[in-house]
Enzyme design. Structure first.
Site, PDB file in Angstrom:
ATOM      1  N   GLU A 171      57.169  39.240  72.009  1.00 12.37           N
ATOM      2  CA  GLU A 171      57.354  40.418  71.162  1.00 12.37           C
ATOM      3  C   GLU A 171      56.751  40.261  69.760  1.00 12.37           C
ATOM      4  O   GLU A 171      57.485  40.263  68.756  1.00 12.37           O
ATOM      5  CB  GLU A 171      58.843  40.755  71.037  1.00 12.37           C
ATOM      6  CG  GLU A 171      59.509  41.070  72.355  1.00 12.37           C
ATOM      7  CD  GLU A 171      60.971  41.509  72.197  1.00 12.37           C
ATOM      8  OE1 GLU A 171      61.459  41.598  71.060  1.00 12.37           O
ATOM      9  OE2 GLU A 171      61.609  41.767  73.225  1.00 12.37           O
ATOM     10  N   GLU A 359      61.951  41.114  80.054  1.00 12.97           N
ATOM     11  CA  GLU A 359      63.302  41.335  79.520  1.00 12.97           C
ATOM     12  C   GLU A 359      63.701  42.769  79.797  1.00 12.97           C
ATOM     13  O   GLU A 359      62.896  43.700  79.636  1.00 12.97           O
ATOM     14  CB  GLU A 359      63.372  41.146  77.996  1.00 12.97           C
ATOM     15  CG  GLU A 359      63.368  39.736  77.530  1.00 12.97           C
ATOM     16  CD  GLU A 359      63.472  39.625  76.001  1.00 12.97           C
ATOM     17  OE1 GLU A 359      64.063  40.529  75.362  1.00 12.97           O
ATOM     18  OE2 GLU A 359      62.944  38.638  75.476  1.00 12.97           O
TER      19      GLU A 359
HETATM   20  O1  IFM Z   1      67.785  39.263  71.920  1.00 20.31           O
HETATM   21  C1  IFM Z   1      66.552  39.898  71.890  1.00 20.31           C
HETATM   22  C2  IFM Z   1      65.453  38.957  72.325  1.00 20.31           C
HETATM   23  O2  IFM Z   1      65.401  37.817  71.546  1.00 20.31           O
HETATM   24  C3  IFM Z   1      64.119  39.646  72.237  1.00 20.31           C
HETATM   25  N1  IFM Z   1      64.125  40.917  72.896  1.00 20.31           N
HETATM   26  C4  IFM Z   1      65.210  41.819  72.620  1.00 20.31           C
HETATM   27  C5  IFM Z   1      66.534  41.105  72.790  1.00 20.31           C
HETATM   28  C6  IFM Z   1      67.699  42.089  72.485  1.00 20.31           C
HETATM   29  O3  IFM Z   1      67.603  42.558  71.188  1.00 20.31           O
END
Ligand code: IFM
Length: 457
Positions: A171, A359
Site C-alpha cells: 500500500e 487483504e
Molecule cells: O491494518 C491495515 C494494514 O496494515 C494495511 N491495510 C489496511 C489494514 C486495515 O486498516
C-alpha cells in the site's frame, strides 16, 4: 449464512486461501536481538498521534510466540501466510551494518511455514522504515530508494530459496499520501511537496527492489501490493464525474501508471508535476519493469464529489455520502459491488498480470463471551466479498488467491488496539488467542480446499 463449502466449490483447485499480518502490527519485541526503532516507534510515542498513545512495543508478542501462531495458522487449514519483514531488524540503521539475528528470526519463520506445508508470502516493506533514515529525509530522499534496494538484496539472499512469493511494498498510497500529505501515519507530514517526493522515490524503490529480487532470487514470483481505490462519483453531474476521474488518477493512477505504463498520469503531471522531484533518465524504465503478479487490498469504496472552492488543490475533491447504511466499527461503508467494479476497471485501464486479493476484511470489536466471539457481521462481510471474487473468476479475471486481513487482532496504526480486524481474537492482557466465529467459517472454507473439490467450472 452462505455455506462455506458451497462457496469454496466456486473456486479452481489451485486457488490460494490465506491469512495476512504485518511486522509492526504483531511482533512486539521492539528492542530484541538488535532491532532499532522504526518511524512507527517514534510516531506512536508522540502525544496525539495514535489512539491512547498506544504502540507496538508488545503488540501480539508474535516475536516470542511465532511457533504457536504458525500452529494456529495450520489449524485454520489455510494454505498461505502473508507476513512482512521488519527492515529495522535486518539493517537497524537503514544503511550499514547487517543484523544477522534479525535475519535469523525470519529464517526460522519461513522454515516453520515450510514444515507446516504453508506457503510463505513475504512483503519487504509494510511501513516500518528504520528511524535513522529520517536523518536523510526518509521517503522524501532519493537515497532511501537505494537503501531499500540493498535491504531487498540482503533479505532475498537469505530467504529467496524458500519464499513462495515476495512483494516489494504494501500500500504505497498509505506510506505516501496518508503519511506525507494527510499526516495520519508516520512520519506525520502534511505537505504536498514532501508527499510528491515520497511518491516518486517510493515508486523508484519498488523498481530498484524488483531489480534486486530478479538478480538475487529470480525464481521467486515478485509483485507489488496496492490499495487501489474504487472511486465512485457522488452524482451523475459532469463536475462530480470529472472529480472522480481526477481522484482516480491521484489515488490510483500515480502508482498504476508508472508501474504498468511507464508514465505518470498526464493531468496529474500538469497540475502537480512542477512540484515533483527530478525524474532522472531511466527512472520510469526501472519502475515499469515486469512484475509477476499484483496484490489488491480492498475494504470500502471511495465516494467523491467536486470541490468547488477557489483554492482547492488537485485533485480538488470532497467526500460524498455513503450509499450503504452498513458500516464497520471503524466507520467504513460495506459495499461489495465496488470490489467487482474496481477489478474490472483496473483490468480495463491497464495491462495487469494475475491478481491476488492480498487483504480484505472488516473491523468489528466484539469480545469473547463464554469462550465464543460471535462476529456475524464480519462473517457476512467475508462471505459477500469472497463471492464477488468467485464472480470475477467466472467472468474470466485472473484471480489467484485471497488473504483475510487479519489472522489476528493487532495494532491498527493510528487507531491503536481499539479496532479489531482479526479472525482470531487477541486478549492483549494475557495474549490468549480465540478463534472467532468468522475464523471458524473461513477455516471451513479453506479446508474444503484443495482436497475435496475444485474442478473449475
Ligand atoms: O491494518 C491495515 C494494514 O496494515 C494495511 N491495510 C489496511 C489494514 C486495515 O486498516
Amino acid at each position: 449464512m452462505i455455506d462455506p463449502k458451497t462457496l469454496a466449490a466456486r473456486f479452481p483447485g489451485d486457488f490460494v486461501f490465506g491469512v495476512a499480518t504485518a511486522s509492526y502490527q504483531i511482533e512486539g519485541a521492539v528492542k530484541a536481538d538488535g532491532r532499532k526503532p522504526s518511524i512507527w516507534d517514534a510516531f506512536s510515542n508522540m502525544p496525539g498521534r495514535v489512539h491512547g498513545r498506544e504502540n507496538g512495543d508488545v503488540a501480539c508478542d508474535h516475536y516470542n510466540r511465532w511457533e504457536a501462531d504458525l500452529d494456529l495458522i495450520a489449524e485454520l487449514g489455510v494454505s498461505a501466510y502473508r507476513f512482512s519483514i521488519a527492515w529495522p531488524r535486518i539493517i537497524p540503521d537503514g544503511t550499514g551494518r547487517i543484523n544477522e539475528k534479525g535475519l535469523d528470526f525470519y529464517d526460522k519463520l519461513v522454515d516453520g511455514l515450510k514444515a507446516r506445508n504453508i506457503k510463505a508470502f513475504a512483503t519487504l516493506y509494510h511501513w516500518d522504515l528504520p528511524l535513522a533514515l529520517m536523518g536523510e529525509g526518509g521517503w522524501t530522499a532519493r537515497s532511501t530508494a537505494y537503501a531499500f534496494q540493498r535491504y531487498a538484496k540482503i533479505v532475498m539472499a537469505r530467504l529467496g530459496d524458500r519464499l513462495d512469493s515476495v512483494a516489494t511494498f504494501n500500500e504505497p498510497w498509505c506510506s505516501v499520501w496518508l503519511s506525507h500529505l494527510y499526516g495520519e501515519h508516520a512520519p506525520g507530514e502534511r505537505s504536498m511537496d514532501a508527499a510528491l517526493h515520497a511518491l516518486h522515490y517510493t515508486n523508484l524503490a519498488h523498481g530498484l527492489g524488483m531489480e534486486a529480487i530478479r538478480h538475487v532470487a529470480p525464481n521467486v514470483p515478485a509483485g507489488l501490493v496496492l490499495n487501489a481505490h474504487s472511486v465512485i462519483a457522488g452524482s451523475n453531474g459532469a463536475a462530480d464525474i470529472a472529480a472522480a476521474e481526477r481522484a482516480f488518477q491521484f489515488h490510483n493512477g500515480v502508482f498504476f501508471g508508472p508501474v504498468f505504463k511507464g508514465e505518470y498520469p498526464a493531468d496529474f503531471l500538469e497540475a502537480l508535476g512542477s512540484r515533483m522531484p527530478k525524474i532522472e533518465d531511466g527512472d520510469l524504465d526501472v519502475i515499469s519493469q515486469k512484475v509477476d503478479w499484483w496484490g489488491l487490498n480492498y475494504y470500502t469504496p471511495m465516494r467523491v464529489a467536486n470541490d468547488p472552492s477557489a483554492d482547492a488543490v488537485y485533485p480538488a475533491t470532497i467526500d460524498a455520502a455513503a450509499v450503504s447504511d452498513v458500516k464497520t466499527d471503524i466507520g467504513w461503508e460495506v459495499y461489495a459491488p465496488a470490489l467487482k467494479s474496481l477489478v474490472e476497471t483496473l483490468y480495463h485501464r491497464y495491462e495487469l498480470p494475475p491478481c491476488y486479493i492480498t487483504e480484505n476484511g472488516a473491523a468489528y470489536n466484539m469480545g469473547v463471551v463464554n469462550g465464543v466471539v460471535d462476529d456475524q457481521p464480519r462473517l457476512d462481510y467475508y462471505a459477500e466479498h469472497i463471492a464477488i471474487v468467485a464472480d470475477l473468476i467466472k467472468d474470466g479475471h485472473p484471480m489467484q488467491g485471497y488473504f483475510a486481513w487479519s489472522l489476528m487482532d493487532n495494532f491498527e496504526w493510528a487507531k491503536g488496539y481499539q479496532m479489531r480486524f482479526g479472525i482470531v481474537h487477541v486478549d492483549y492482557g494475557t495474549q490468549v488467542r480465540t478463534v472467532k466465529n468468522s475464523g471458524k467459517w473461513y477455516s471451513a472454507l479453506a479446508t474444503a480446499f484443495p482436497k475435496d473439490n475444485h474442478k473449475a467450472g
